[in-house]
Design a protein around this motif. Structure first.
Motif, PDB file in Angstrom:
ATOM      1  N   GLY A  36      -0.501  -3.431   4.944  1.00  0.00           N
ATOM      2  CA  GLY A  36       0.630  -3.073   3.729  1.00  0.00           C
ATOM      3  C   GLY A  36       0.415  -1.699   3.461  1.00  0.00           C
ATOM      4  N   LEU A  37      -0.333  -0.908   4.172  1.00  0.00           N
ATOM      5  CA  LEU A  37      -0.429   0.383   3.446  1.00  0.00           C
ATOM      6  C   LEU A  37       0.653   1.489   3.975  1.00  0.00           C
ATOM      7  CD1 LEU A  37      -4.208   1.129   3.915  1.00  0.00           C
ATOM      8  CD2 LEU A  37      -2.852   0.317   1.817  1.00  0.00           C
ATOM      9  N   VAL A  38       1.153   1.219   5.015  1.00  0.00           N
ATOM     10  CA  VAL A  38       2.327   2.306   5.495  1.00  0.00           C
ATOM     11  C   VAL A  38       3.574   1.955   4.529  1.00  0.00           C
ATOM     12  CG1 VAL A  38       3.948   2.783   7.425  1.00  0.00           C
ATOM     13  CG2 VAL A  38       1.558   2.434   7.545  1.00  0.00           C
ATOM     14  N   GLU A  39       3.720   0.748   4.513  1.00  0.00           N
ATOM     15  CA  GLU A  39       4.948   0.276   3.610  1.00  0.00           C
ATOM     16  C   GLU A  39       4.753   0.896   2.071  1.00  0.00           C
ATOM     17  OE1 GLU A  39       7.514  -3.734   2.401  1.00  0.00           O
ATOM     18  OE2 GLU A  39       5.957  -3.912   3.965  1.00  0.00           O
ATOM     19  N   HIS A  40       3.586   0.771   1.702  1.00  0.00           N
ATOM     20  CA  HIS A  40       3.105   0.924   0.114  1.00  0.00           C
ATOM     21  C   HIS A  40       3.410   2.604   0.202  1.00  0.00           C
ATOM     22  CE1 HIS A  40       0.939   1.399  -3.343  1.00  0.00           C
ATOM     23  NE2 HIS A  40       0.321   2.552  -2.605  1.00  0.00           N
ATOM     24  N   TYR A  41       2.956   3.249   1.270  1.00  0.00           N
ATOM     25  CA  TYR A  41       2.965   4.919   1.365  1.00  0.00           C
ATOM     26  C   TYR A  41       4.656   5.170   1.145  1.00  0.00           C
ATOM     27  CZ  TYR A  41       2.843   9.571   3.006  1.00  0.00           C
ATOM     28  OH  TYR A  41       3.076  10.920   3.003  1.00  0.00           O
ATOM     29  N   PHE A  42       5.267   4.436   2.097  1.00  0.00           N
ATOM     30  CA  PHE A  42       6.753   4.894   1.850  1.00  0.00           C
ATOM     31  C   PHE A  42       7.368   4.514   0.488  1.00  0.00           C
ATOM     32  CE2 PHE A  42       6.171   5.680   6.348  1.00  0.00           C
ATOM     33  CZ  PHE A  42       6.503   6.938   6.543  1.00  0.00           C
ATOM     34  N   ALA A  43       7.166   3.342   0.153  1.00  0.00           N
ATOM     35  CA  ALA A  43       7.671   2.993  -1.332  1.00  0.00           C
ATOM     36  C   ALA A  43       7.395   3.844  -2.610  1.00  0.00           C
ATOM     37  CB  ALA A  43       7.060   1.529  -1.544  1.00  0.00           C
ATOM     38  N   CYS A  44       6.120   4.403  -2.206  1.00  0.00           N
ATOM     39  CA  CYS A  44       5.579   5.183  -3.660  1.00  0.00           C
ATOM     40  C   CYS A  44       6.228   6.453  -3.435  1.00  0.00           C
ATOM     41  CB  CYS A  44       4.139   5.353  -3.349  1.00  0.00           C
ATOM     42  SG  CYS A  44       3.313   4.060  -3.949  1.00  0.00           S
ATOM     43  N   LYS A  45       6.300   6.947  -2.054  1.00  0.00           N
ATOM     44  CA  LYS A  45       7.126   8.248  -1.947  1.00  0.00           C
ATOM     45  C   LYS A  45       8.414   8.346  -2.597  1.00  0.00           C
ATOM     46  CE  LYS A  45       3.999  11.228  -0.186  1.00  0.00           C
ATOM     47  NZ  LYS A  45       3.609  12.165  -0.802  1.00  0.00           N
ATOM     48  N   GLU A  46       9.328   7.088  -2.153  1.00  0.00           N
ATOM     49  CA  GLU A  46      10.371   6.909  -2.447  1.00  0.00           C
ATOM     50  C   GLU A  46      10.632   6.795  -4.122  1.00  0.00           C
ATOM     51  OE1 GLU A  46      14.587   6.217  -2.148  1.00  0.00           O
ATOM     52  OE2 GLU A  46      13.323   6.724  -0.609  1.00  0.00           O
ATOM     53  N   ALA A  47       9.706   6.298  -4.688  1.00  0.00           N
ATOM     54  CA  ALA A  47       9.724   6.256  -6.213  1.00  0.00           C
ATOM     55  C   ALA A  47       9.331   7.463  -6.819  1.00  0.00           C
ATOM     56  CB  ALA A  47       8.726   5.007  -6.516  1.00  0.00           C
ATOM     57  N   GLY A  48       8.829   8.469  -6.129  1.00  0.00           N
ATOM     58  CA  GLY A  48       8.372   9.907  -6.582  1.00  0.00           C
ATOM     59  C   GLY A  48       6.881   9.687  -7.239  1.00  0.00           C
ATOM     60  N   ILE A  49       6.183   8.759  -6.748  1.00  0.00           N
ATOM     61  CA  ILE A  49       4.793   8.709  -7.207  1.00  0.00           C
ATOM     62  C   ILE A  49       3.842   8.909  -6.148  1.00  0.00           C
ATOM     63  CG2 ILE A  49       5.213   7.262  -9.503  1.00  0.00           C
ATOM     64  CD1 ILE A  49       4.075   4.951  -7.897  1.00  0.00           C
ATOM     65  N   LYS A  50       2.349   9.111  -6.560  1.00  0.00           N
ATOM     66  CA  LYS A  50       1.292   9.325  -5.282  1.00  0.00           C
ATOM     67  C   LYS A  50       0.725   8.058  -4.963  1.00  0.00           C
ATOM     68  CE  LYS A  50      -2.906  11.699  -4.527  1.00  0.00           C
ATOM     69  NZ  LYS A  50      -4.005  12.393  -4.831  1.00  0.00           N
ATOM     70  N   PRO A  51       0.925   7.745  -3.619  1.00  0.00           N
ATOM     71  CA  PRO A  51       0.456   6.756  -3.026  1.00  0.00           C
ATOM     72  C   PRO A  51      -1.202   6.832  -2.693  1.00  0.00           C
ATOM     73  CG  PRO A  51       1.460   7.813  -1.193  1.00  0.00           C
ATOM     74  CD  PRO A  51       1.476   8.520  -2.527  1.00  0.00           C
ATOM     75  N   ILE A  52      -1.995   5.799  -3.209  1.00  0.00           N
ATOM     76  CA  ILE A  52      -3.281   5.828  -2.872  1.00  0.00           C
ATOM     77  C   ILE A  52      -3.395   4.678  -1.735  1.00  0.00           C
ATOM     78  CG2 ILE A  52      -5.788   5.570  -3.836  1.00  0.00           C
ATOM     79  CD1 ILE A  52      -4.584   6.865  -6.303  1.00  0.00           C
ATOM     80  N   LEU A  53      -3.984   4.723  -0.789  1.00  0.00           N
ATOM     81  CA  LEU A  53      -4.230   3.935   0.217  1.00  0.00           C
ATOM     82  C   LEU A  53      -5.923   3.489   0.458  1.00  0.00           C
ATOM     83  CD1 LEU A  53      -2.190   5.795   3.013  1.00  0.00           C
ATOM     84  CD2 LEU A  53      -1.480   4.208   1.330  1.00  0.00           C
ATOM     85  N   GLY A  54      -5.996   2.054   0.515  1.00  0.00           N
ATOM     86  CA  GLY A  54      -7.127   1.758   0.369  1.00  0.00           C
ATOM     87  C   GLY A  54      -7.194   0.179   1.085  1.00  0.00           C
ATOM     88  N   VAL A  55      -8.249  -0.439   0.861  1.00  0.00           N
ATOM     89  CA  VAL A  55      -8.632  -1.907   1.242  1.00  0.00           C
ATOM     90  C   VAL A  55      -9.652  -2.518   0.493  1.00  0.00           C
ATOM     91  CG1 VAL A  55     -10.408  -1.344   3.056  1.00  0.00           C
ATOM     92  CG2 VAL A  55      -9.011  -3.459   3.274  1.00  0.00           C
ATOM     93  N   GLU A  56      -9.568  -3.743   0.127  1.00  0.00           N
ATOM     94  CA  GLU A  56     -10.727  -4.566  -0.442  1.00  0.00           C
ATOM     95  C   GLU A  56     -11.322  -5.148   0.541  1.00  0.00           C
ATOM     96  OE1 GLU A  56     -11.939  -6.931  -4.699  1.00  0.00           O
ATOM     97  OE2 GLU A  56     -10.077  -5.907  -4.250  1.00  0.00           O
ATOM     98  N   GLY A  57     -12.190  -4.756   1.162  1.00  0.00           N
ATOM     99  CA  GLY A  57     -13.003  -5.514   2.122  1.00  0.00           C
ATOM    100  C   GLY A  57     -13.859  -6.333   1.835  1.00  0.00           C
ATOM    101  N   TYR A  58     -14.835  -7.130   2.957  1.00  0.00           N
ATOM    102  CA  TYR A  58     -15.966  -7.992   2.697  1.00  0.00           C
ATOM    103  C   TYR A  58     -17.209  -7.396   3.214  1.00  0.00           C
ATOM    104  CZ  TYR A  58     -11.826 -10.795   1.427  1.00  0.00           C
ATOM    105  OH  TYR A  58     -10.616 -11.382   1.200  1.00  0.00           O
ATOM    106  N   PHE A  59     -18.283  -6.994   2.386  1.00  0.00           N
ATOM    107  CA  PHE A  59     -19.396  -6.367   2.867  1.00  0.00           C
ATOM    108  C   PHE A  59     -20.654  -7.420   2.895  1.00  0.00           C
ATOM    109  CE2 PHE A  59     -23.090  -4.156   1.298  1.00  0.00           C
ATOM    110  CZ  PHE A  59     -23.202  -3.171   2.132  1.00  0.00           C
ATOM    111  N   GLN A  60     -21.443  -7.135   3.811  1.00  0.00           N
ATOM    112  CA  GLN A  60     -22.757  -7.529   4.123  1.00  0.00           C
ATOM    113  C   GLN A  60     -23.605  -5.913   4.197  1.00  0.00           C
ATOM    114  OE1 GLN A  60     -22.782 -10.461   7.064  1.00  0.00           O
ATOM    115  NE2 GLN A  60     -22.351 -12.031   5.614  1.00  0.00           N
ATOM    116  N   PRO A  61     -24.871  -5.957   3.842  1.00  0.00           N
ATOM    117  CA  PRO A  61     -25.543  -4.945   4.341  1.00  0.00           C
ATOM    118  C   PRO A  61     -25.871  -4.692   5.894  1.00  0.00           C
ATOM    119  CG  PRO A  61     -26.549  -5.856   2.526  1.00  0.00           C
ATOM    120  CD  PRO A  61     -25.442  -7.295   3.130  1.00  0.00           C
ATOM    121  N   SER A  62     -26.016  -5.872   6.559  1.00  0.00           N
ATOM    122  CA  SER A  62     -25.783  -6.122   8.143  1.00  0.00           C
ATOM    123  C   SER A  62     -25.345  -7.288   8.245  1.00  0.00           C
ATOM    124  CB  SER A  62     -27.179  -5.791   8.397  1.00  0.00           C
ATOM    125  OG  SER A  62     -27.993  -6.938   8.296  1.00  0.00           O
ATOM    126  N   PHE A  63     -24.569  -7.553   9.411  1.00  0.00           N
ATOM    127  CA  PHE A  63     -23.773  -8.763   9.739  1.00  0.00           C
ATOM    128  C   PHE A  63     -24.668 -10.101  10.073  1.00  0.00           C
ATOM    129  CE2 PHE A  63     -21.747 -11.801  12.437  1.00  0.00           C
ATOM    130  CZ  PHE A  63     -20.731 -12.210  11.775  1.00  0.00           C
TER     131      PHE A  63
END
Length: 191
Positions: free
Chosen positions: A40-67
């Motif tokens: 969803g980041l590309v769509e978020h980027y353009f929606a924020c630009k259209e609204a005149g605010i700064k887009p911050i792009l990220g992800v909430e991932g799933y972590f393990q020190p090693s798989f």
């Protein structure tokens, strides 16, 4: 930051709606960190630009020190500082999907070491690895993990402090207090 309709776990709203609400509320920026994907980041980027605010792009991932598909996965948030950071987040998620089981891609320290340039990392919510171990009373492991994240991200590693109670036992407040103590101990310049 928030999750939108592209999030694999929780989230609500379309990027244009969320950007418009953020603008209406007077926010200068809006971050997006959907669970488990960057779709969803590309769509978020353009929606924020259209609204005149700064887009911050990220992800909430799933972590393990090693798989290890037998072990628990913890939340971890990554945010791009630049185009290079965005590319690195996508590289991390591509690598994480190679280790996927069920629907949750797994991010490891090895991936973070390889693609940390221009990426900001946060400890995530109470289900993040550091907060989880603090909530279970294992402060030594929480400190060891924090040191490892600092080795990789330096000053671009942050604790997430959640300013609201989640349960009646006040575990969130306890975690917040311990994270602040840990931050003061490991980041001496905070004092």
């Amino acid at each position: 930051y928030r999750h939108d309709e592209h999030s694999l776990f929780d989230g609500f709203g379309k990027p244009a709606q969320l950007a418009a609400i953020a603008k209406e509320k007077g926010l200068a920026a809006l971050g997006l960190a959907n669970h488990g994907n960057t779709s969803g980041l590309v769509e978020h980027y353009f929606a924020c630009k259209e609204a005149g605010i700064k887009p911050i792009l990220g992800v909430e991932g799933y972590f393990q020190p090693s798989f290890n598909k037998e072990r628990d996965r913890f939340h971890l948030c990554l945010f791009a500082k630049s185009l290079k950071g965005y590319q690195n987040i996508n590289r991390i998620m591509t690598s994480a999907n190679k280790e996927a089981f069920h629907y949750k891609p797994v991010i490891t320290f090895e991936m973070l070491e390889k693609y940390s340039e221009d990426v900001i990392c946060t400890s995530a919510c109470i289900h993040g690895t550091i907060s989880w171990y603090v909530s279970k009373g294992n402060l030594k492991l929480a400190e060891k993990l924090t040191k490892r994240f600092i080795e990789i991200f330096g000053g671009d590693f942050y604790f997430e402090i959640q300013p609201y109670p989640l349960r009646e036992d006040n575990v969130q407040e306890t975690v917040n207090e311990e994270l602040l103590k840990l931050g003061k101990k490991l980041y001496r310049d905070w004092e």
